[in-house]
Design a protein around this motif. Structure first.
Motif, short mmCIF file in Angstrom:
data_model
loop_
_atom_site.label_atom_id
_atom_site.label_comp_id
_atom_site.label_asym_id
_atom_site.label_seq_id
_atom_site.Cartn_x
_atom_site.Cartn_y
_atom_site.Cartn_z
N ILE A 101 0.83 -1.21 0.00
CA ILE A 101 0.00 0.00 0.00
C ILE A 101 0.86 1.26 0.00
CG2 ILE A 101 -1.72 1.29 1.31
CD1 ILE A 101 -2.79 -1.25 -0.12
N LEU A 102 1.95 1.26 0.73
CA LEU A 102 2.80 2.45 0.74
C LEU A 102 3.37 2.73 -0.65
CD1 LEU A 102 4.69 2.08 4.12
CD2 LEU A 102 2.76 3.55 3.57
N ARG A 103 3.75 1.71 -1.37
CA ARG A 103 4.27 1.87 -2.73
C ARG A 103 3.19 2.47 -3.63
NH1 ARG A 103 3.53 0.18 -7.55
NH2 ARG A 103 5.15 -0.21 -9.04
N VAL A 104 1.96 1.99 -3.48
CA VAL A 104 0.85 2.49 -4.29
C VAL A 104 0.58 3.96 -3.99
CG1 VAL A 104 -1.63 2.26 -4.72
CG2 VAL A 104 -0.20 0.23 -4.55
N ILE A 105 0.61 4.34 -2.74
CA ILE A 105 0.38 5.74 -2.37
C ILE A 105 1.48 6.62 -2.96
CG2 ILE A 105 0.34 7.38 -0.45
CD1 ILE A 105 -1.11 5.14 1.16
N ASP A 106 2.74 6.20 -2.83
CA ASP A 106 3.84 6.96 -3.44
C ASP A 106 3.65 7.10 -4.94
OD1 ASP A 106 5.07 7.26 -0.98
OD2 ASP A 106 6.59 5.72 -1.34
N SER A 107 3.28 6.02 -5.59
CA SER A 107 3.08 6.03 -7.03
C SER A 107 1.95 6.98 -7.42
CB SER A 107 2.76 4.61 -7.52
OG SER A 107 2.49 4.62 -8.90
N LEU A 108 0.83 6.93 -6.71
CA LEU A 108 -0.30 7.81 -7.01
C LEU A 108 0.07 9.28 -6.82
CD1 LEU A 108 -3.21 5.76 -5.40
CD2 LEU A 108 -2.79 6.13 -7.84
N GLN A 109 0.83 9.58 -5.77
CA GLN A 109 1.25 10.96 -5.53
C GLN A 109 2.18 11.45 -6.63
OE1 GLN A 109 2.84 10.70 -1.53
NE2 GLN A 109 0.91 11.37 -0.64
N LEU A 110 3.11 10.61 -7.06
CA LEU A 110 4.01 10.99 -8.14
C LEU A 110 3.23 11.25 -9.43
CD1 LEU A 110 6.98 8.55 -7.54
CD2 LEU A 110 7.10 11.03 -7.50
N THR A 111 2.29 10.38 -9.74
CA THR A 111 1.48 10.54 -10.95
C THR A 111 0.68 11.83 -10.90
OG1 THR A 111 1.36 8.15 -11.25
CG2 THR A 111 -0.30 9.47 -12.37
N ALA A 112 0.05 12.10 -9.79
CA ALA A 112 -0.80 13.29 -9.66
C ALA A 112 0.01 14.58 -9.75
CB ALA A 112 -1.57 13.23 -8.35
N LYS A 113 1.16 14.61 -9.13
CA LYS A 113 1.93 15.86 -9.06
C LYS A 113 2.89 16.06 -10.23
CE LYS A 113 4.69 18.77 -6.17
NZ LYS A 113 5.26 19.09 -4.93
N HIS A 114 3.45 14.98 -10.76
CA HIS A 114 4.55 15.12 -11.72
C HIS A 114 4.29 14.55 -13.11
CE1 HIS A 114 7.20 16.64 -8.60
NE2 HIS A 114 6.85 15.63 -7.82
N SER A 115 3.14 14.00 -13.38
CA SER A 115 2.82 13.41 -14.70
C SER A 115 3.79 12.30 -15.08
CB SER A 115 2.81 14.49 -15.78
OG SER A 115 1.88 15.49 -15.50
N VAL A 116 4.03 11.42 -14.13
CA VAL A 116 4.88 10.25 -14.39
C VAL A 116 4.10 9.00 -13.98
CG1 VAL A 116 7.06 11.47 -14.06
CG2 VAL A 116 5.99 10.36 -12.10
N ALA A 117 4.55 7.87 -14.48
CA ALA A 117 3.97 6.58 -14.11
C ALA A 117 5.10 5.72 -13.56
CB ALA A 117 3.34 5.92 -15.33
N THR A 118 4.73 4.77 -12.73
CA THR A 118 5.74 3.89 -12.15
C THR A 118 5.64 2.51 -12.78
OG1 THR A 118 4.25 3.39 -10.32
CG2 THR A 118 5.86 5.13 -9.96
N PRO A 119 6.78 1.96 -13.25
CA PRO A 119 6.75 0.62 -13.83
C PRO A 119 6.42 -0.43 -12.78
CG PRO A 119 8.94 1.63 -14.04
CD PRO A 119 8.08 2.58 -13.28
N VAL A 120 6.09 -1.61 -13.21
CA VAL A 120 5.66 -2.68 -12.32
C VAL A 120 6.70 -3.00 -11.25
CG1 VAL A 120 6.47 -4.57 -13.78
CG2 VAL A 120 4.55 -4.95 -12.24
N ASN A 121 7.98 -2.92 -11.57
CA ASN A 121 9.02 -3.27 -10.60
C ASN A 121 9.62 -2.05 -9.91
OD1 ASN A 121 10.26 -2.24 -12.85
ND2 ASN A 121 11.86 -3.78 -12.95
N TRP A 122 8.93 -0.92 -9.95
CA TRP A 122 9.43 0.32 -9.37
C TRP A 122 9.49 0.25 -7.85
CZ3 TRP A 122 6.83 3.76 -6.11
CH2 TRP A 122 7.49 4.97 -5.86
N THR A 123 10.56 0.80 -7.30
CA THR A 123 10.65 1.04 -5.87
C THR A 123 11.09 2.48 -5.68
OG1 THR A 123 12.93 0.23 -5.77
CG2 THR A 123 11.19 -1.35 -5.24
N HIS A 124 10.81 3.03 -4.52
CA HIS A 124 11.11 4.43 -4.22
C HIS A 124 12.56 4.77 -4.58
CE1 HIS A 124 10.73 8.30 -2.31
NE2 HIS A 124 11.84 8.05 -1.66
N GLY A 125 12.73 5.81 -5.37
CA GLY A 125 14.06 6.26 -5.78
C GLY A 125 14.49 5.80 -7.16
N ASN A 126 13.79 4.80 -7.72
CA ASN A 126 14.11 4.32 -9.07
C ASN A 126 13.56 5.28 -10.12
OD1 ASN A 126 15.30 2.06 -7.99
ND2 ASN A 126 13.73 0.65 -8.67
#
Length: 99
Positions: free
Chosen positions: A32-57
């Motif tokens: 869930i924490l990864r999903v929240i980080d991903s959603l925040q990045l998408t909303a603020k920065h117009s980016v998407a996170t790949p399936v194997n993404w971890t914070h900082g990648n």
């Protein structure tokens, strides 16, 4: 779930404040924490996170952002993947800061 690195003043492990979804194959499916980080990045920065993404990648620049916009929006630059089709829609950039 207990966090082995975080302990109270008596040395007892504290509970981890995260939720995980485990599949029938007993493998981690979602953090869930990864999903929240991903959603925040998408909303603020117009980016998407790949399936194997971890914070900082690296993250992916969404296709709706043009190369000109991406140049202005991502000062650390971005890389475009070479695809057999010649299309340049897969672009990666260092992860922007989370809000």
């Amino acid at each position: 779930m207990l966090d082995p690195d975080e302990r109270d003043k008596e040395g007892i492990p504290l509970t981890a404040r995260a939720a995980f979804i485990i599949g029938p194959d007993k493998r981690l499916k979602l953090s869930i924490l990864r999903v929240i980080d991903s959603l925040q990045l998408t909303a603020k920065h117009s980016v998407a996170t790949p399936v194997n993404w971890t914070h900082g990648n690296k993250v992916m620049v969404v296709p709706s952002v043009s190369d000109e916009q991406a140049t202005r929006k991502f000062p650390k630059g971005f890389e475009t993947a070479r695809l057999p089709s010649g299309k340049g829609y897969i672009r990666t950039t260092p992860q922007p800061d989370l809000p």
